[in-house]
Every structure is written in structure tokens, then in C-alpha cells.
Design an enzyme around this catalytic site. Structure first.
Site, PDB file in Angstrom:
ATOM      1  N   ARG A  25     -17.309  -4.267  10.305  1.00  0.00           N
ATOM      2  CA  ARG A  25     -16.146  -3.655  10.256  1.00  0.00           C
ATOM      3  C   ARG A  25     -16.319  -1.881  10.694  1.00  0.00           C
ATOM      4  O   ARG A  25     -17.390  -1.413   9.947  1.00  0.00           O
ATOM      5  CB  ARG A  25     -15.478  -3.548   8.977  1.00  0.00           C
ATOM      6  CG  ARG A  25     -14.925  -5.004   8.754  1.00  0.00           C
ATOM      7  CD  ARG A  25     -14.322  -4.998   7.532  1.00  0.00           C
ATOM      8  NE  ARG A  25     -13.140  -3.883   7.217  1.00  0.00           N
ATOM      9  CZ  ARG A  25     -12.425  -3.957   6.076  1.00  0.00           C
ATOM     10  NH1 ARG A  25     -12.712  -5.013   5.279  1.00  0.00           N
ATOM     11  NH2 ARG A  25     -11.582  -2.699   6.061  1.00  0.00           N
ATOM     12  N   ARG A  37     -21.918  -2.784   2.833  1.00  0.00           N
ATOM     13  CA  ARG A  37     -20.999  -3.807   3.331  1.00  0.00           C
ATOM     14  C   ARG A  37     -21.011  -3.587   4.836  1.00  0.00           C
ATOM     15  O   ARG A  37     -21.016  -4.440   5.456  1.00  0.00           O
ATOM     16  CB  ARG A  37     -19.542  -3.732   2.583  1.00  0.00           C
ATOM     17  CG  ARG A  37     -18.395  -4.877   3.139  1.00  0.00           C
ATOM     18  CD  ARG A  37     -17.316  -4.969   2.571  1.00  0.00           C
ATOM     19  NE  ARG A  37     -16.521  -4.118   2.853  1.00  0.00           N
ATOM     20  CZ  ARG A  37     -15.146  -4.138   2.480  1.00  0.00           C
ATOM     21  NH1 ARG A  37     -14.748  -4.670   1.342  1.00  0.00           N
ATOM     22  NH2 ARG A  37     -14.134  -3.341   3.103  1.00  0.00           N
ATOM     23  N   ARG A  91       0.908  -1.118  -0.062  1.00  0.00           N
ATOM     24  CA  ARG A  91       0.126   0.091   0.041  1.00  0.00           C
ATOM     25  C   ARG A  91       0.827   1.112  -0.080  1.00  0.00           C
ATOM     26  O   ARG A  91       0.121   2.412   0.065  1.00  0.00           O
ATOM     27  CB  ARG A  91      -0.814  -0.095   1.066  1.00  0.00           C
ATOM     28  CG  ARG A  91      -2.468  -0.354   0.964  1.00  0.00           C
ATOM     29  CD  ARG A  91      -3.005  -0.424   2.266  1.00  0.00           C
ATOM     30  NE  ARG A  91      -4.468  -0.235   2.370  1.00  0.00           N
ATOM     31  CZ  ARG A  91      -5.355  -1.393   2.403  1.00  0.00           C
ATOM     32  NH1 ARG A  91      -4.878  -2.651   2.498  1.00  0.00           N
ATOM     33  NH2 ARG A  91      -6.563  -1.049   2.460  1.00  0.00           N
TER      34      ARG A  91
HETATM   35  P1  AMP Z   1      -8.511  -3.662   3.960  1.00  0.00           P
HETATM   36  O1  AMP Z   1      -9.152  -4.888   4.766  1.00  0.00           O
HETATM   37  O2  AMP Z   1      -7.428  -3.987   2.678  1.00  0.00           O
HETATM   38  O3  AMP Z   1      -9.446  -2.670   3.672  1.00  0.00           O
HETATM   39  O4  AMP Z   1      -7.695  -3.204   5.254  1.00  0.00           O
HETATM   40  C1  AMP Z   1      -8.224  -2.364   6.123  1.00  0.00           C
HETATM   41  C2  AMP Z   1      -7.081  -1.447   7.228  1.00  0.00           C
HETATM   42  O5  AMP Z   1      -6.272  -2.353   7.573  1.00  0.00           O
HETATM   43  C3  AMP Z   1      -6.540  -0.468   6.320  1.00  0.00           C
HETATM   44  O6  AMP Z   1      -7.548   0.834   6.157  1.00  0.00           O
HETATM   45  C4  AMP Z   1      -5.660  -0.100   7.202  1.00  0.00           C
HETATM   46  O7  AMP Z   1      -5.415   0.479   8.329  1.00  0.00           O
HETATM   47  C5  AMP Z   1      -5.057  -1.617   7.400  1.00  0.00           C
HETATM   48  N1  AMP Z   1      -4.095  -2.223   6.557  1.00  0.00           N
HETATM   49  C6  AMP Z   1      -4.253  -3.219   5.565  1.00  0.00           C
HETATM   50  N2  AMP Z   1      -3.378  -3.392   4.762  1.00  0.00           N
HETATM   51  C7  AMP Z   1      -2.338  -2.479   5.038  1.00  0.00           C
HETATM   52  C8  AMP Z   1      -1.200  -2.044   4.458  1.00  0.00           C
HETATM   53  N3  AMP Z   1      -0.580  -2.860   3.405  1.00  0.00           N
HETATM   54  N4  AMP Z   1      -0.347  -1.274   5.011  1.00  0.00           N
HETATM   55  C9  AMP Z   1      -0.981  -0.505   6.017  1.00  0.00           C
HETATM   56  N5  AMP Z   1      -2.253  -0.745   6.397  1.00  0.00           N
HETATM   57  C10 AMP Z   1      -2.859  -1.686   6.135  1.00  0.00           C
END
Ligand code: AMP
Length: 219
Positions: free
Chosen positions: A161, A155, A116
């Protein structure tokens, strides 16, 4: 067992020293499933796992697992996630590497929600190179902002969430994606590994587009 595999086994039985020459002859398929939150990465990853027999690694899911178990890592991650901010790179990269190291015997990985940041992309490349592997391709799902907000709020009604149920947090996550994450597309584009897919339509239509673009990869 294929004929080639059979012959290799016979050869390895009689000439065990030659077995080591096989290492890394079969390259893994390592895909980055890319796109803003709510672009359908998780849904498509499940289908890709079925079709290509890869290990799906979602850093968001890994963090949520840690939060569910009240671990120190989970507690740290939670404070960032609930605000829609990124968890710091050191924490995220270490967690990702542990997950890969714990699962070496796979055909490849689908990285979902990682990398990311450009720093994470560089770390991933270095990490995979240390194993004689590389990112095969980045597949980006293109979805416009209003559609994302709509999808995430929907969602949020069932996902439980916190970061899906507050429009302000959702807008923040989109901003973080545009400001910090979108550059990862360019990073792999310079290596001629990035592909853009229209993320609109039915799950099957989008999966069809992804499969088509994978079939054109040299793997
Ligand atoms: P996601 O499930 O991919 O939408 O991720 C949910 C949250 O987890 C994000 O908004 C970040 O706060 C954290 N997160 C997930 N992947 C990453 C990453 N690669 N780098 C930093 N934070 C992450």
C-alpha cells in the site's frame, strides 16, 4: 434447527400469511470497528467474523478492489487515498450501501473504516433505519500516534500500500482521523453506543477485550 424455528416453519406452512409477522423479530448485530489507521481493526474484524458470523465490510478494501480493477470509482478514489485524504462522502456512502444491499441475508455487519465523518454516520443510521435496523455498538481501539506510525511503516513493507510506506502520508491520515473522524465516536457516545478498548497487547488480548464488551451488549 431449534424448536422455535421448527414451530415457526409448521405455522408458516399452515398459515402462510402469519409468516410476514416474523420480519425483523431477530435483530442484526451491526458493529462499527473504530480507531485510527493501523489500530488493528482489520485484524480484529477477521476474528469477529469467525466468532459472530457477521459480514465484514471494509470501505478501504472495497476501494482497493475497485482500484485493482481500474474502474472509474477506483480511479477517483485512488487520487485521494494516495494523499491520505478521505474519498468524498457521496462516493463512499453509495458504495457502502450497494455492498449492504447486495448482502441482505446475514446476521449483521462489521463496518471497518466506515463511518469516517459525521455525515457518513448520519447516512448510515438513516440507511439502516430504512431496513428496520440500527448500529448496535461502536467499538473504538485506542492506540497512540507513535505506535501507529511504527505499525504502518512496518505494514508498508509487505502490504504494497502506497499510503503505508510514506511517513508524511501516514501523519496526514492520522491528522484526518483526529480532525474529521474522531467526532464519530462522540456521535455514537451521545446515543450511549460507544465503547473504548485499549488497543495495546497481543491480538488475542485485544480480541478478549472486544469480546467481553460485546457480551455486555443487549443483543
Ligand atoms: P483504510 O483501509 O480504512 O485505512 O482506508 C484507506 C483509505 O481509503 C483512506 O485513507 C481513505 O482515503 C479511503 N477511505 C476508506 N474508507 C473511507 C471512508 N469511510 N470515507 C472516506 N474515505 C475512505
Amino acid at each position: 434447527m431449534s424448536m422455535i424455528e421448527f414451530l415457526k416453519r409448521v405455522r408458516n406452512y399452515f398459515f402462510p400469511k402469519l409468516a410476514s409477522t416474523d420480519t425483523n423479530t431477530e435483530k442484526m448485530i451491526n458493529l462499527i470497528l473504530f480507531g485510527p489507521p493501523g489500530s488493528g481493526k482489520g485484524t480484529q474484524a477477521v476474528k469477529l467474523v469467525e466468532k459472530y458470523d457477521l459480514l465484514h465490510i471494509s470501505t478501504g478494501d472495497l476501494f482497493r478492489y475497485e482500484i485493482g480493477n481500474n474502474t472509474p470509482l477506483g480511479l477517483e478514489a485512488k487520487s485521494y487515498m494516495n494523499k491520505g485524504e478521505l474519498v468524498p462522502d457521496e462516493v463512499t456512502i453509495g458504495m457502502l450501501e450497494n455492498k449492504v444491499n447486495a448482502n441482505p441475508d446475514v446476521n449483521g455487519y462489521i463496518f471497518d473504516g466506515f463511518p469516517r465523518t459525521e455525515n457518513q454516520a448520519e447516512a448510515l443510521d438513516k440507511f439502516l433505519a430504512s431496513k428496520g435496523e440500527e448500529v448496535t455498538a461502536l467499538i473504538a481501539l485506542d492506540v497512540d500516534d507513535d505506535e501507529i506510525v511504527k505499525r504502518l511503516l512496518e505494514r508498508g513493507k509487505t502490504s504494497g500500500r502506497k499510503d503505508d510506506s510514506n511517513e508524511e502520508v501516514i501523519r496526514k491520515r492520522i491528522k484526518v482521523y483526529n480532525d474529521t473522524t474522531a467526532v464519530v465516536y462522540n456521535y455514537y457516545d451521545e446515543k450511549e453506543k460507544s465503547q473504548r478498548i485499549a488497543g495495546k497487547g497481543t491480538i488475542e488480548e485485544i480480541f478478549g477485550r472486544i469480546s467481553e464488551s460485546i457480551s455486555k451488549l443487549n443483543v
